[in-house]
Motif scaffolding. Structure first.
Motif, short mmCIF file in Angstrom:
data_model
loop_
_atom_site.label_atom_id
_atom_site.label_comp_id
_atom_site.label_asym_id
_atom_site.label_seq_id
_atom_site.Cartn_x
_atom_site.Cartn_y
_atom_site.Cartn_z
N GLN A 1 0.81 -1.22 0.00
CA GLN A 1 0.00 0.00 0.00
C GLN A 1 0.84 1.27 0.00
O GLN A 1 0.29 2.38 0.09
CB GLN A 1 -0.91 0.03 1.24
CG GLN A 1 -2.05 -0.96 1.20
CD GLN A 1 -1.67 -2.31 1.78
OE1 GLN A 1 -0.53 -2.50 2.16
NE2 GLN A 1 -2.62 -3.24 1.82
N VAL A 2 2.19 1.14 -0.08
CA VAL A 2 3.08 2.31 0.01
C VAL A 2 3.64 2.60 -1.38
O VAL A 2 4.15 1.70 -2.07
CB VAL A 2 4.22 2.06 1.01
CG1 VAL A 2 5.16 3.25 1.08
CG2 VAL A 2 3.64 1.76 2.39
N SER A 3 3.58 3.88 -1.77
CA SER A 3 4.11 4.27 -3.09
C SER A 3 5.62 4.48 -3.01
O SER A 3 6.21 4.63 -1.94
CB SER A 3 3.43 5.57 -3.55
OG SER A 3 3.76 6.63 -2.65
N GLN A 4 6.25 4.54 -4.21
CA GLN A 4 7.71 4.71 -4.28
C GLN A 4 8.12 6.09 -3.81
O GLN A 4 9.13 6.25 -3.12
CB GLN A 4 8.18 4.46 -5.71
CG GLN A 4 9.70 4.57 -5.87
CD GLN A 4 10.13 4.40 -7.31
OE1 GLN A 4 9.32 4.11 -8.17
NE2 GLN A 4 11.39 4.61 -7.59
N GLN A 5 7.34 7.11 -4.16
CA GLN A 5 7.67 8.48 -3.75
C GLN A 5 7.68 8.61 -2.23
O GLN A 5 8.55 9.25 -1.65
CB GLN A 5 6.65 9.45 -4.35
CG GLN A 5 6.70 9.58 -5.85
CD GLN A 5 7.99 10.23 -6.32
OE1 GLN A 5 8.59 11.04 -5.61
NE2 GLN A 5 8.45 9.86 -7.51
N ARG A 6 6.71 7.97 -1.58
CA ARG A 6 6.63 8.04 -0.12
C ARG A 6 7.83 7.34 0.51
O ARG A 6 8.44 7.85 1.46
CB ARG A 6 5.33 7.40 0.34
CG ARG A 6 4.95 7.72 1.76
CD ARG A 6 3.67 7.00 2.15
NE ARG A 6 2.57 7.32 1.25
CZ ARG A 6 1.38 6.71 1.26
NH1 ARG A 6 1.16 5.72 2.12
NH2 ARG A 6 0.44 7.07 0.41
N ALA A 7 8.23 6.18 -0.02
CA ALA A 7 9.37 5.44 0.53
C ALA A 7 10.66 6.23 0.34
O ALA A 7 11.52 6.28 1.24
CB ALA A 7 9.46 4.08 -0.15
N LEU A 8 10.84 6.86 -0.84
CA LEU A 8 12.05 7.65 -1.08
C LEU A 8 12.13 8.85 -0.13
O LEU A 8 13.20 9.18 0.38
CB LEU A 8 12.07 8.13 -2.53
CG LEU A 8 12.36 7.08 -3.61
CD1 LEU A 8 12.09 7.65 -4.99
CD2 LEU A 8 13.80 6.59 -3.51
N ALA A 9 10.99 9.51 0.10
CA ALA A 9 10.99 10.67 0.99
C ALA A 9 11.36 10.28 2.41
O ALA A 9 12.17 10.96 3.08
CB ALA A 9 9.60 11.33 0.97
N PHE A 10 10.82 9.18 2.91
CA PHE A 10 11.16 8.73 4.26
C PHE A 10 12.61 8.28 4.35
O PHE A 10 13.29 8.52 5.36
CB PHE A 10 10.23 7.59 4.68
CG PHE A 10 8.97 8.06 5.36
CD1 PHE A 10 8.94 8.29 6.72
CD2 PHE A 10 7.81 8.28 4.63
CE1 PHE A 10 7.79 8.73 7.35
CE2 PHE A 10 6.65 8.71 5.24
CZ PHE A 10 6.63 8.94 6.61
#
Length: 796
Positions: A612-621
């Motif tokens: 349920q997690v997008s790539q943009q969200r993972a990169l930002a974190f």
């Protein structure tokens, strides 16, 4: 009139209920009491009438004449009396002789007046009545026995005699007063002692008391069934009256009794015997065991009452009448009493009066005294951790819930934090139930018919029946029973949490509630998920919470969504945004415990919800966590880098941040609070190069590992002791709470100063000779003239 009421038959009495019979008996007793009361009133009225009749009794005429003659004779004597100065010596001698011969028998006893009465004026009736001594109302009325009346010329005279009463209590008081007076008379004044003699005497007394306590305790422990009566003697020492040693002796007796009860208490609860069991005849051994159990329970009860009374006296600041112990010493006694109760709470959860101990201990968790509060909290935590079945935990949780509600949520947060130590989440029910109650398999009917004869089947049936009874007697708990207890306990815990969320959102208990919800959220019923998530989001959006409380809210929400909440169609983007915004607000100093909560949140939000997690969200974190790793302590840096390793191995294309070239349009905006729109793909993890030069070797290893792309094999892979541990475990392993460096720093042996020579640094011999020659030459001292030097330098 003939009484038509028939006497009930025995058969009818048997059919009559016990309540009806009790009511009849009460009515009969009430009638008897009312009749007796009526009789007493009549007797009182009769006594008053007799008293009035006696006061109005007329005197005979002869007595009045005698009194008047006596008064006239006395008046005449007073008139004839002359002073002694005017009398002759012979007359005076004669009067003295007559006075010596006079006796008490020569007086006129017919009148009630004294012999040498003076002339009085005529008194009125009211004055006579006023001079009569009054009887106080406090005096008990004397019972009169009415006799037959006497009739004379004046009329009927009633006769009565006072009923003799044996005043035993008054006689006993007089005897005790006489004894006390005799003792006071026999006592001799004590000799005055010096301080050294008083200290020596106190040590001797204390040693005697210690030896007596040790002798009684050893006798009880050696043969408890025979010497159970010595418990009473030892318990009596709790009332030590010697002010010099009273405090220490009472403390020693409290602790000794506590250890004795822990040793001799059986592993089962002792129930009181029924009337039928008492009436039946039993063996000597059984009777002996019954006497031992009865004595043990009674002494244990009295001991707990003494401890409770000690604590109450200290809380109420109340001294005993004897004043043997000062008010300051009562605090020490109360602390020892609380310690004993805490030990018994943990050591004897199965024994009698355990619920009474819980009721005493739980309110003391909220005591103003920090020491007593911590003692009680630690005892409850130990009880929760060792309670496998759940009976004791359920009792404590009920009392805590009632305490929180009764105090209107004004309790310490530590009272609610003890819920975190319940064994409900981590208990392995199947394992515990198998350990406690191994299942017994009995033969079926077909197997018996096939393998056993008729007589063997008969014996086998009786044997299986006995085994079933034994299993029931062992009180073995099944898995269903334990689940039922745990469910009831959790219901009470959640009711307490929800009440605080609803009615006391600004209470200091809110962090403990959120932490508890984060721990037990996966056990909440699905029906409450929507409402609970709305409440958690409103708490975060209100802005009244600290960042630690908001982290607990986020963790609770994701625990709900990761368990049974998978079926719910809820977008938790607002919780991701809030965590992303909170990362830069964390404390980076010695109190960096909040990093542990962040690591748990990241594990639930990314590792368990990777789809349920997008790539943009993972990169930002990943980028923000790398920045945070530069500013925190080494153990926090290790945990964060371990989380980044999971990111790089879980999500694809995370190696974009290891390349200097930008991907796509836009510029990285590190201050933006939305992780989806900060363009994290256009930056690089330059923080890893700084972390490669970190002073902690483990941080250096993780940084080098991530720069290499987090490989699982090869030269860039981590050792097994680091790669197989989770981020939370690494955070706790490298914690520096105890001020120790992990791994330990290698010790460097310094060079000894006496082995170093001044000339060892000069290898050239010629240079050494020139130096020695220059040192030995004497240089003449010339005065410094700064003005001359300045002139020369200016001319030049």
């Amino acid at each position: 009139r003939k009484n038509t009421k028939r006497v009930p038959s025995f058969r009818k009495l048997l059919r009559t209920s016990q309540i009806k019979l009790d009511n009849k008996l009460k009515n009969k007793q009430y009638k008897q009491k009312s009749a007796a009361k009526k009789y007493r009133k009549e007797q009182k009225k009769l006594r008053e009438a007799v008293r009035d009749a006696i006061s109005r009794k007329p005197f005979p005429l002869e007595e009045c004449k005698k009194k008047q003659v006596a008064r006239k004779w006395e008046e005449k004597e007073e008139e004839d009396a002359l002073p002694l100065d005017m009398m002759d010596e012979d007359d005076l001698k004669l009067m003295e002789d007559l006075a010596q011969k006079a006796s008490f028998l020569t007086r006129d006893l017919s009148s009630n007046e004294p012999v040498h009465i003076k002339k009085r004026k005529h008194e009125s009736v009211i004055e006579k009545y006023e001079k009569v001594p009054r009887r106080l109302q406090t005096e008990p009325e004397k019972e009169l026995i009415h006799l037959l009346p006497i009739k004379d010329k004046s009329g009927i005279i009633p006769q009565a005699v006072e009923k003799p009463v044996l005043n035993v209590a008054h006689d006993e008081e007089e005897d005790t007063e006489d004894m006390e007076e005799a003792e006071d008379f026999n006592e001799e004044p004590l000799p005055v002692l010096t301080p050294e003699e008083m200290a020596t005497q106190r040590r001797q007394k204390l040693q005697e008391r210690k030896m007596h306590i040790a002798a009684l305790a050893s006798a009880i422990l050696s043969e408890p069934d025979i010497n159970i009566k010595k418990l009473k003697e030892l318990r009596a020492m709790l009332m030590e009256q010697d002010p010099n040693v009273a405090v220490i002796v009472r403390k020693l007796v409290m602790v000794s009794l506590m250890e004795i009860f822990k040793d001799i208490a059986p592993s089962y609860k002792i129930r009181p015997l029924t009337e039928a069991e008492k009436a039946t005849k039993v063996k000597k051994e059984t009777q002996k065991l019954r006497e031992f159990e009865e004595g043990l329970v009674s002494q244990y009860k009295f001991y707990l009452e003494n401890l409770e009374q000690t604590i109450k006296d200290w809380k109420q600041r109340k001294l005993k009448k004897s004043n043997v112990i000062s008010l300051k010493a009562y605090k020490g006694l109360a602390e020892v009493a609380v310690k004993c109760l805490c030990e018994l709470l943990v050591a004897l959860p199965h024994f009698n009066f355990h619920n009474n101990i819980i009721v005493l201990i739980v309110p003391l968790m909220n005591d103003p005294s920090k020491m007593i509060s911590e003692l009680c909290v630690e005892a409850v935590k130990k009880l929760f951790k060792q309670d496998k079945l759940g009976y004791a935990s359920l009792g404590v949780v009920k009392v805590i819930s009632g305490l929180v509600r009764g105090r209107n949520y004004d309790v310490r947060p530590e009272v609610l934090k003890v819920f975190l130590h319940l064994r409900i989440k981590e208990v392995e029910l199947q394992k515990d139930s198998e350990d406690i109650a191994p299942k017994k398999r009995f033969m079926t009917y077909k197997e018996k018919r096939k393998h056993l004869s008729r007589m063997q089947r008969k014996w086998k049936k009786a044997e299986e029946k006995l085994e079933r009874e034994l299993l029931e007697a062992e009180a073995s708990e099944s898995k269903e029973k334990k689940l039922k207890l745990h469910t009831e306990t959790l219901n009470i815990v959640f009711v307490t949490y929800f009440r605080i969320l609803k009615k006391a959102q600004k209470s200091p208990l809110l962090p403990a509630v959120l932490e508890g919800l984060a721990k037990f959220a996966h056990l909440i019923n699905v029906e409450f998920f929507d409402d609970l998530l709305i409440v958690l989001h409103s708490l975060i959006a209100s802005g009244d919470l600290s960042y630690r409380e908001s982290l607990h809210c986020i963790l609770s929400a994701f625990h709900i969504l990761s368990g049974q909440g998978d079926v719910l169609n809820i977008d938790p983007m607002k919780f991701y945004t809030h965590l992303y915004k909170t990362l830069f607000s964390l404390h980076a100093g010695g109190t960096n415990e909040d990093i542990g909560i962040v690591l748990q949140c990241l594990d639930v939000m990314f590792a368990k919800r990777r789809k349920q997690v997008s790539q943009q969200r993972a990169l930002a974190f990943l980028k923000r966590l790398s920045i945070l790793a530069l500013h925190v302590l080494p153990n926090s840096s290790v945990g964060i880098l371990a989380t980044n390793r999971v990111f790089m191995q879980t999500f694809p294309r995370m190696d974009l941040l290891l390349d200097n070239e930008s991907q796509g349009s836009g510029v990285y905006l590190p201050e933006l609070e939305e992780p989806e729109h900060c363009n994290a793909q256009n930056t690089a993890l330059w923080e890893l190069h700084l972390l490669q030069r970190h002073y902690h070797p483990t941080v250096q290893k993780f940084a080098s590992h991530l720069i290499a792309g987090a490989p699982t094999e090869g030269s860039g892979a981590l050792p097994l002791d680091l790669s197989q541990r989770s981020a939370t475990e690494l955070f706790e392993t490298y914690c520096m709470k105890e001020m120790t460096f992990n791994p330990p720093v290698a010790s460097v042996t310094p060079r000894r100063k006496d082995t170093f020579l001044q000339m060892d640094s000069f290898v050239d011999e010629e240079l050494n000779k020139q130096l020695q020659q220059h040192i030995s030459e004497t240089v003449p001292h010339k005065p410094l003239d700064f003005a001359k030097h300045l002139k020369e330098s200016s001319l030049a």
